[in-house]
Design a protein around this motif. Structure first.
Motif, short mmCIF file in Angstrom:
data_model
loop_
_atom_site.label_atom_id
_atom_site.label_comp_id
_atom_site.label_asym_id
_atom_site.label_seq_id
_atom_site.Cartn_x
_atom_site.Cartn_y
_atom_site.Cartn_z
N SER A 41 0.85 -1.19 0.00
CA SER A 41 0.00 0.00 0.00
C SER A 41 0.89 1.24 0.00
CB SER A 41 -0.92 0.05 1.23
OG SER A 41 -0.18 0.37 2.39
N GLY A 42 0.28 2.36 -0.31
CA GLY A 42 1.00 3.63 -0.21
C GLY A 42 1.30 3.96 1.24
N THR A 43 0.42 3.58 2.13
CA THR A 43 0.63 3.83 3.55
C THR A 43 1.89 3.11 4.03
OG1 THR A 43 -1.76 4.00 3.83
CG2 THR A 43 -0.46 3.67 5.83
N LEU B 250 4.97 4.90 2.78
CA LEU B 250 5.27 6.11 3.58
C LEU B 250 5.88 5.73 4.92
CD1 LEU B 250 2.11 8.26 2.83
CD2 LEU B 250 4.49 8.97 2.42
N THR C 248 -4.93 16.76 3.73
CA THR C 248 -4.53 15.59 2.95
C THR C 248 -5.29 14.40 3.48
OG1 THR C 248 -2.64 14.15 2.38
CG2 THR C 248 -2.57 15.17 4.54
N PHE C 249 -5.13 13.27 2.82
CA PHE C 249 -5.66 12.03 3.37
C PHE C 249 -4.80 11.67 4.60
CE2 PHE C 249 -5.85 7.28 3.35
CZ PHE C 249 -7.16 7.19 3.76
N VAL D 243 2.58 17.16 0.21
CA VAL D 243 1.78 16.25 -0.64
C VAL D 243 1.49 16.96 -1.96
CG1 VAL D 243 -0.41 14.99 -0.78
CG2 VAL D 243 0.69 15.32 1.45
N ALA E 186 1.15 10.22 -3.73
CA ALA E 186 0.10 9.18 -3.84
C ALA E 186 -0.98 9.54 -4.86
CB ALA E 186 -0.54 8.96 -2.47
N GLN E 187 -1.18 10.85 -5.08
CA GLN E 187 -2.26 11.28 -5.99
C GLN E 187 -1.71 11.88 -7.28
OE1 GLN E 187 -4.92 13.91 -3.87
NE2 GLN E 187 -5.29 12.42 -2.24
N SER F 206 0.65 5.71 -4.21
CA SER F 206 -0.41 4.74 -3.90
C SER F 206 -1.00 4.24 -5.21
CB SER F 206 -1.51 5.41 -3.08
OG SER F 206 -2.66 4.59 -3.06
N TYR G 150 -3.94 2.48 -4.92
CA TYR G 150 -5.31 2.16 -4.49
C TYR G 150 -6.18 2.19 -5.76
CZ TYR G 150 -9.65 2.61 -1.88
OH TYR G 150 -10.91 2.40 -1.37
N LYS H 7 -6.98 5.41 -7.72
CA LYS H 7 -5.93 6.35 -8.10
C LYS H 7 -5.79 6.40 -9.63
CE LYS H 7 -4.35 7.69 -4.01
NZ LYS H 7 -5.52 7.59 -3.12
N TYR I 4 -10.93 17.25 1.64
CA TYR I 4 -11.30 16.40 2.76
C TYR I 4 -12.08 17.27 3.72
CZ TYR I 4 -7.96 13.37 0.57
OH TYR I 4 -7.33 12.59 -0.36
C1 PLP Z 1 -2.21 11.74 -0.18
C2 PLP Z 1 -2.25 10.28 0.15
N1 PLP Z 1 -1.28 9.75 0.90
C3 PLP Z 1 -1.25 8.45 1.21
C4 PLP Z 1 -2.22 7.58 0.76
C5 PLP Z 1 -2.19 6.16 1.20
O1 PLP Z 1 -2.16 5.25 0.16
P1 PLP Z 1 -2.85 3.81 0.32
O2 PLP Z 1 -4.32 4.02 0.32
O3 PLP Z 1 -2.36 3.08 -0.90
O4 PLP Z 1 -2.36 3.20 1.56
C6 PLP Z 1 -3.25 8.09 -0.06
C7 PLP Z 1 -4.28 7.25 -0.66
O5 PLP Z 1 -5.17 6.67 -0.28
C8 PLP Z 1 -3.27 9.47 -0.36
O6 PLP Z 1 -4.24 9.99 -1.09
#
Ligand code: PLP
Length: 367
Positions: free
Chosen positions: A59-61, A64, A85-86, A131, A159-160, A181, A183, A186, A310
């Motif tokens: 995952s992107g999380t 990071l 941000t997310f 971001v 990620a975006q 990411s 996801y 995306k 958001y």
């Molecule tokens: C700005 C941002 N950072 C981090 C993430 C985390 O990515 P993921 O959902 O793949 O864990 C996302 C996406 O969902 C995101 O939009």
């Protein structure tokens, strides 16, 4: 007419033969965790971005989180980042015990305001993590300049922003590390969860590969505490198919954005605009107005899906209550949270659908 906020089935349907073949190849090889498809994607995605190394994650999380570990961030450290941000941007810091130090955003791009960054630096500051929100790059040069002056590493949360450009150069190539990411929603999305890091540093790449696989370079020998953050083979195979379409999809997103710009120019909405130095990939098309909620209801009644990115900035989220921020600390981000609304934008959107969205907004009387 019906205009869903997002239409993933339409994208998947168009790619079905290619995706079926890619998934079948993985079923035949049984390379389900990492494997050759993931390795190929890592090479091709890094080449696409213009980075030396790509490392696939689940995952992107996770990507990071590993970026924060590679920079040695931990308890007592502060990282300057955006509250708009997310939430996953700041999870990376929370996971390692570092403190997110939020700085307000700039009205025009919704990204970290470079003019406010330097004031937030303290002796505990260890990195800056902006971001590229909604697919629009943050203003890289002034932030890099601050990083240089204070010897701070830059982590890009891209990620975006797959393929977005700053002054002609792809985002993801400016910082020590950049996270993506994949996801499903995306611009480049897997059929499930996936993410990646890119970096120019071979030492970071090698340690990231080890950390994502139980802290091990050789099976059953573990050099440090690691994670199971491997990208799945099927996701690598899917991403190899989709990467070939990314450029065409980006062109389509930009065309849709320009059509919206023209259609909505005469409305009271504030429209997203590219900075002179930016080439956005329009992951989202975010308009704003104080009557956002009423407009949203009106569009919903007309069969048009919208979303909010958001509604509540991170400094006001319950999960970060211990950071002791309060309402009013970041007025630009808070106002954006109240006024922003994302309109449908995806390559499969037809001109008729876009025009319908424009017409229904023009028809709205409740400004
Ligand atoms: C700005 C941002 N950072 C981090 C993430 C985390 O990515 P993921 O959902 O793949 O864990 C996302 C996406 O969902 C995101 O939009």
């Amino acid at each position: 007419m019906n205009v869903p906020y997002f239409d993933l089935p339409a994208q998947i349907k168009a790619l079905r033969p290619e995706l079926d073949a890619a998934i079948a190849r993985t079923l035949d090889s049984c390379a389900f965790c990492l494997g050759p498809e993931v390795a190929k994607f890592e090479r091709e995605f890094a080449a696409y971005v213009g980075a030396a190394h790509g490392i696939g994650f689940n995952s992107g999380t996770s990507a990071l989180h590993i970026a924060a570990l590679l920079l040695g961030l931990g308890p007592g450290d502060e990282v300057i980042t955006t509250p708009f941000t997310f939430v996953a941007t700041s999870w990376a810091l929370a996971y390692v015990g570092a403190r997110p130090v939020f700085v307000d955003i700039d009205e025009a791009t919704f990204n970290l305001d470079p003019a406010l960054v330097e004031k937030a630096i303290t002796p505990r500051t260890k990195a800056i993590m902006p971001v590229h929100l909604y697919g629009h790059p943050f203003d890289v040069d002034p932030i890099l300049e601050i990083c240089r002056r204070h010897r701070l590493p830059l982590i890009e949360d891209a990620a975006q922003a797959h393929g977005a450009r700053y002054k002609g150069k792809q985002v993801g190539t400016f910082g020590e590390l950049a996270a993506y990411s994949f996801y499903p929603g995306k611009n480049l999305g897997a059929c499930g969860e996936a993410g990646a890091l890119v970096t120019s540093r071979a030492d970071f790449a090698a340690r990231a590969r080890s950390l994502r696989e139980h802290g091990s370079k050789e099976r059953y020998y573990h050099e440090e505490v690691g994670y199971n953050y491997r990208m799945e083979g099927i996701q690598g195979a899917v991403l190899n198919v989709k990467l070939k379409h990314l450029l065409t999809w980006t062109v389509a997103r930009r065309r849709i954005a320009h059509r919206y710009h023209a259609l909505l120019a005469a409305t009271p909405l504030r429209l997203p605009r590219e900075a002179a130095w930016a080439q956005s990939v329009y992951h989202l098309y975010v308009v704003r107005h104080p009557s956002r909620d009423r407009l949203r209801d009106h569009l919903q009644a007309k069969g048009i899906g919208t979303a909010l990115h958001y509604p509540l900035p991170l400094h006001l989220q319950k999960c970060f209550a211990q950071l002791d921020y309060k309402a009013g600390d970041f007025p630009v981000a808070e106002r954006a949270g109240r006024e922003c609304m994302s309109l449908p934008i995806y390559p499969e959107l037809t001109d008729e659908q876009i025009d319908y969205v424009g017409a229904m907004i023009a028809e709205f009387k409740g400004w």
